[in-house]
Design a protein around this motif. Structure first.
Motif, mmCIF file in Angstrom:
data_model
loop_
_atom_site.group_PDB
_atom_site.id
_atom_site.type_symbol
_atom_site.label_atom_id
_atom_site.label_comp_id
_atom_site.label_asym_id
_atom_site.label_seq_id
_atom_site.Cartn_x
_atom_site.Cartn_y
_atom_site.Cartn_z
ATOM 1 N N GLY A 66 0.767 -1.030 -0.112
ATOM 2 C CA GLY A 66 -0.050 -0.074 -0.041
ATOM 3 C C GLY A 66 0.697 1.424 -0.086
ATOM 4 O O GLY A 66 1.960 1.215 -0.333
ATOM 5 N N ASP A 67 0.077 2.294 0.360
ATOM 6 C CA ASP A 67 0.768 3.728 0.231
ATOM 7 C C ASP A 67 0.709 4.459 1.691
ATOM 8 O O ASP A 67 0.258 3.857 2.769
ATOM 9 C CB ASP A 67 0.198 4.490 -0.527
ATOM 10 N N LEU A 68 1.271 5.553 1.853
ATOM 11 C CA LEU A 68 1.406 6.317 3.004
ATOM 12 C C LEU A 68 1.785 7.780 2.857
ATOM 13 O O LEU A 68 2.329 7.930 2.024
ATOM 14 C CB LEU A 68 2.599 5.777 3.929
ATOM 15 N N VAL A 69 1.101 8.700 3.716
ATOM 16 C CA VAL A 69 1.007 10.055 3.835
ATOM 17 C C VAL A 69 1.444 10.346 5.287
ATOM 18 O O VAL A 69 0.646 9.864 6.034
ATOM 19 C CB VAL A 69 -0.192 10.967 3.158
ATOM 20 N N ALA A 70 2.174 11.159 5.515
ATOM 21 C CA ALA A 70 2.506 11.525 6.707
ATOM 22 C C ALA A 70 2.948 13.035 7.050
ATOM 23 O O ALA A 70 3.411 13.542 6.108
ATOM 24 C CB ALA A 70 3.621 10.686 7.396
ATOM 25 N N LEU A 71 2.559 13.681 8.176
ATOM 26 C CA LEU A 71 3.088 15.034 8.588
ATOM 27 C C LEU A 71 4.256 14.556 9.433
ATOM 28 O O LEU A 71 4.008 14.195 10.688
ATOM 29 C CB LEU A 71 1.863 15.804 9.019
ATOM 30 N N HIS A 404 -4.358 4.516 11.082
ATOM 31 C CA HIS A 404 -3.651 6.037 11.579
ATOM 32 C C HIS A 404 -2.882 5.733 12.879
ATOM 33 O O HIS A 404 -3.393 4.866 13.579
ATOM 34 C CB HIS A 404 -4.762 6.914 11.793
ATOM 35 N N LEU A 405 -1.779 6.332 12.788
ATOM 36 C CA LEU A 405 -0.887 6.364 14.232
ATOM 37 C C LEU A 405 -0.224 7.956 14.230
ATOM 38 O O LEU A 405 -0.205 8.691 13.299
ATOM 39 C CB LEU A 405 -0.056 5.357 14.003
ATOM 40 N N ASP A 406 0.045 8.399 15.596
ATOM 41 C CA ASP A 406 0.343 9.476 16.032
ATOM 42 C C ASP A 406 1.462 9.286 17.218
ATOM 43 O O ASP A 406 1.209 8.523 17.941
ATOM 44 C CB ASP A 406 -0.655 10.459 16.658
ATOM 45 N N ILE A 415 4.857 13.174 14.995
ATOM 46 C CA ILE A 415 4.486 12.661 13.456
ATOM 47 C C ILE A 415 2.775 12.411 13.707
ATOM 48 O O ILE A 415 2.521 11.721 14.606
ATOM 49 C CB ILE A 415 5.169 11.545 13.050
ATOM 50 N N SER A 416 2.101 12.489 12.274
ATOM 51 C CA SER A 416 0.782 12.131 12.168
ATOM 52 C C SER A 416 1.039 11.341 11.023
ATOM 53 O O SER A 416 1.170 11.820 9.754
ATOM 54 C CB SER A 416 -0.265 13.322 12.090
ATOM 55 N N ILE A 476 -0.437 19.554 17.979
ATOM 56 C CA ILE A 476 -1.338 18.441 17.681
ATOM 57 C C ILE A 476 -0.986 17.609 16.515
ATOM 58 O O ILE A 476 -1.144 18.294 15.392
ATOM 59 C CB ILE A 476 -2.849 19.066 17.749
ATOM 60 N N ALA A 477 -1.023 16.277 16.580
ATOM 61 C CA ALA A 477 -1.000 15.533 15.449
ATOM 62 C C ALA A 477 -2.212 14.562 15.715
ATOM 63 O O ALA A 477 -2.449 13.944 16.450
ATOM 64 C CB ALA A 477 0.471 14.417 15.495
ATOM 65 N N ILE A 478 -2.727 14.811 14.535
ATOM 66 C CA ILE A 478 -4.318 13.962 14.367
ATOM 67 C C ILE A 478 -4.578 13.423 13.161
ATOM 68 O O ILE A 478 -3.939 13.777 12.159
ATOM 69 C CB ILE A 478 -5.390 15.348 14.815
ATOM 70 N N GLY A 479 -5.512 12.368 13.395
ATOM 71 C CA GLY A 479 -5.757 11.798 11.867
ATOM 72 C C GLY A 479 -6.848 10.913 12.346
ATOM 73 O O GLY A 479 -7.241 10.610 13.160
#
Length: 591
Positions: A66-71, A404-406, A415-416, A476-479
């Motif tokens: 799969g894929d991934l996007v993170a801040l 999701h993970l923070d 990291i979010s 704040i890291a949220i998702g």
């Protein structure tokens, strides 16, 4: 501004401490992240370890293909960056190829829908650039659960049950992996994936002779992209059953994999009530969240628990998602985000919000061009109002979901991250590898001229949309998982915390809602004009008023919508964490 008071009871406390906090959609991933922090790792070591564990324990919600996007916000950084793990369409993925196979949409399951898998390479890039641990130590958690076993969560067992006939009749390798007894496993059955454990061991072994940590990770990345993934792509070249009911060969090949790597890129942002809010660019749906905040920024009532506030949120999001559906994509023809968020454009869009629910799709013209609308289909029914667990049938049709993970650590790294795709129901398992490839390409259009049209080498416009907010030293890291609902479920939580004064856990527990008046990003790409899905706890009065205003309301139950988790640091320097109770799966941990 008065908000509906929060409930006196919360399903669990908002955790507070000074050492480190982790939150995710599965307790084992949260425990893994916290274990890494306890052993001296930083937030990024912890996130990578937890991310690989999520591949194993939530296989119906994400996987190695799969894929991934993170801040990502390293301590001391003025702004976060986007970790971009969304791979592009293969070179052979042309509109003509799909049309030639009699398709008007990219199927929702099967190898034709595979892009270059980006998630694993993105996690490895994060570890290389911002982590401190050795690769073998980070992967040991996931390797152990894959080889020694873990109890299968109820959602995964239910998903296998829904596609059991597909596995038996067409995807025999998936049947062997997920139904070794011939029947779908019951919840809490201990399942193992030794083939995937062997792959993880091979990634560590690839760098055994390298001189330093970075080189060892580089060697693993090269083995993954140039040796492991080509075997998966080759396996799917044999025709197999897809969601449209036909048998097609996959088209991803080794050249596509050799030419792509995960990367970091700048985030886009707006200011809201004194906070800077950061998202990925218009190749994701993130800017629609920012536009929504701009549309409601000066409103007197943004309380999701009031009739006026709920109506405003639904109508503002309809406008933002109409712009998403017309303008977002991975191309120079996509919207200019500055124009989308400009004062004049936002003011003009805000004027369209009326007292009654709109049943139209109303994209605007942020930079003066006429919008290009995608096909609007209503014949396949409405979007799911479920908890976000994938809706799959015998054909493999799925509306998809994710994890999701923070994580935040004592040094201030945060990291979010939202990993997704490569679900066990996406495509047949590659027997010697233990995983399947994802289906993100279903988010492109097979009509030319749209910013999200299928073009080889272009990323599909993804739904993955983690969020990071800062105000001075506060973060704040949220998702949330949830496909098109990811930002819609985050929005009420953010408003209740920033404006309503709720604690994070109070805000996550509180009843929520979302609109279905957008073009579904997942096959078969339908929309539901004026549709709204609500939790019954929103209250009879609010629900009745929404219906009176013309919203086509569907009740989802008391605890059915949203799977938000979050971590952060407050103005006093205390760390905190909170996680969603719905589905009895997400947890936070910390001290």
């Amino acid at each position: 501004m008065t908000f509906t008071p929060p409930a006196s009871f919360t399903t669990r406390p908002t955790l507070r401490g000074t050492f480190g906090m982790s939150a995710s959609t599965h307790w084992t991933a949260t425990a893994t992240a916290q274990a890494v922090l306890e052993r001296g790792g930083n937030a990024f070591d912890a996130a990578v370890a937890a991310g690989f564990v999520l591949h194993v324990v939530e296989p119906h919600l994400n996987g190695p293909g799969g894929d991934l996007v993170a801040l990502v916000r390293p301590t001391g950084a003025s702004e976060p960056v986007v970790l971009m793990g969304q791979g592009p369409a293969p070179a052979a993925a042309t509109i003509e190829h799909f049309r030639g196979r009699g398709l008007d949409l990219v199927p929702g399951s099967g190898g034709l829908a595979a892009t270059v898998p980006g998630g694993v390479d993105a996690w490895l890039l994060l570890l290389r650039e911002h982590g401190t641990w050795e690769l073998g130590d980070v992967l040991a958690f996931a390797t152990g659960y894959a080889r020694d076993g873990h109890p299968l969560v109820a959602g995964a067992a239910a998903t296998i049950g829904r596609v059991a006939d597909l596995f038996r009749d067409h995807w025999s390798s998936s049947a062997e992996q997920w139904m070794p007894t011939g029947e779908p496993p019951a919840p809490d059955t201990v399942v193992r994936n030794p083939a995937w454990a062997d792959v993880l061991d091979s990634l560590v072994a690839a760098g055994a002779d390298a001189a330093d940590r970075e080189s060892r990770i580089d060697a693993a990345r090269e083995r993954w992209m140039n040796e492991v993934l080509p075997r998966a792509a080759a396996f799917l070249h044999t025709p197999h059953r897809h969601a449209d009911g036909g048998d097609h060969p996959g088209i991803l090949d080794a050249a596509d994999l050799a030419s792509w790597r995960a990367s970091f890129e700048p985030a886009v942002s707006v200011s809201f009530r004194g906070w800077d809010v950061f998202k990925a660019g218009a190749w994701s749906q993130g800017p629609a969240f920012l536009q929504t905040l701009r549309l409601i920024g000066d409103a007197d009532d943004v309380d999701p628990g009031s009739a006026d506030g709920a109506h405003l949120l639904l109508e503002a999001q309809k406008l933002a998602y109409a712009d998403r559906d017309a303008w977002f994509g991975d191309t120079a023809d996509a919207v200019n985000v500055e124009a989308l968020l400009s004062d004049d454009y936002v003011a003009a869009r805000r004027e369209l919000i009326g007292a009654d629910a709109s049943a139209e799709l109303r994209p605007g013209s942020p930079d003066g061009r006429e919008p290009v609308l995608p096909p609007l289909r209503t014949t396949h029914g409405t979007a799911s109002g479920s908890t976000g667990e994938p809706t799959v049938d015998r054909s493999g049709q799925t509306r998809g979901d994710t994890c999701h993970l923070d994580v935040i650590d004592r040094w201030g790294n945060a990291i979010s991250a939202t990993p997704s795709g490569g679900w066990l129901q996406s495509s047949p398992v590659v027997p010697e590898l233990g995983f399947c490839l994802g289906t993100r390409l279903q988010m492109v259009w097979l009509e030319p001229g749209h910013p999200a049209s299928l073009v080889p080498g272009r990323r599909p416009r993804t739904t993955l949309t983690p969020t990071l907010l800062t105000r001075g030293d506060e973060v704040i890291a949220i998702g949330s998982p949830g496909g098109d609902q990811q930002d819609q479920w985050q929005l009420p939580v953010v408003l209740r915390v920033l404006v309503g004064g709720y604690s994070p856990q109070q805000a996550i527990d509180a009843p929520t809602l979302h609109t279905t008046a957008l073009v579904d990003s997942f096959w078969p790409r339908t929309w539901s004009p004026a549709g709204a899905v609500v939790e019954d706890r929103l209250g009879e009065g609010v629900i009745a008023e929404l219906e009176r205003r013309g919203h086509r309301v569907r009740r989802a139950g008391d605890w059915a919508l949203g799977r938000v988790s979050a971590v952060g640091r407050d103005a006093d320097g205390l760390l905190w964490a909170a996680a969603n109770p719905r589905g009895a799966q997400g947890y936070a941990a910390g001290r």
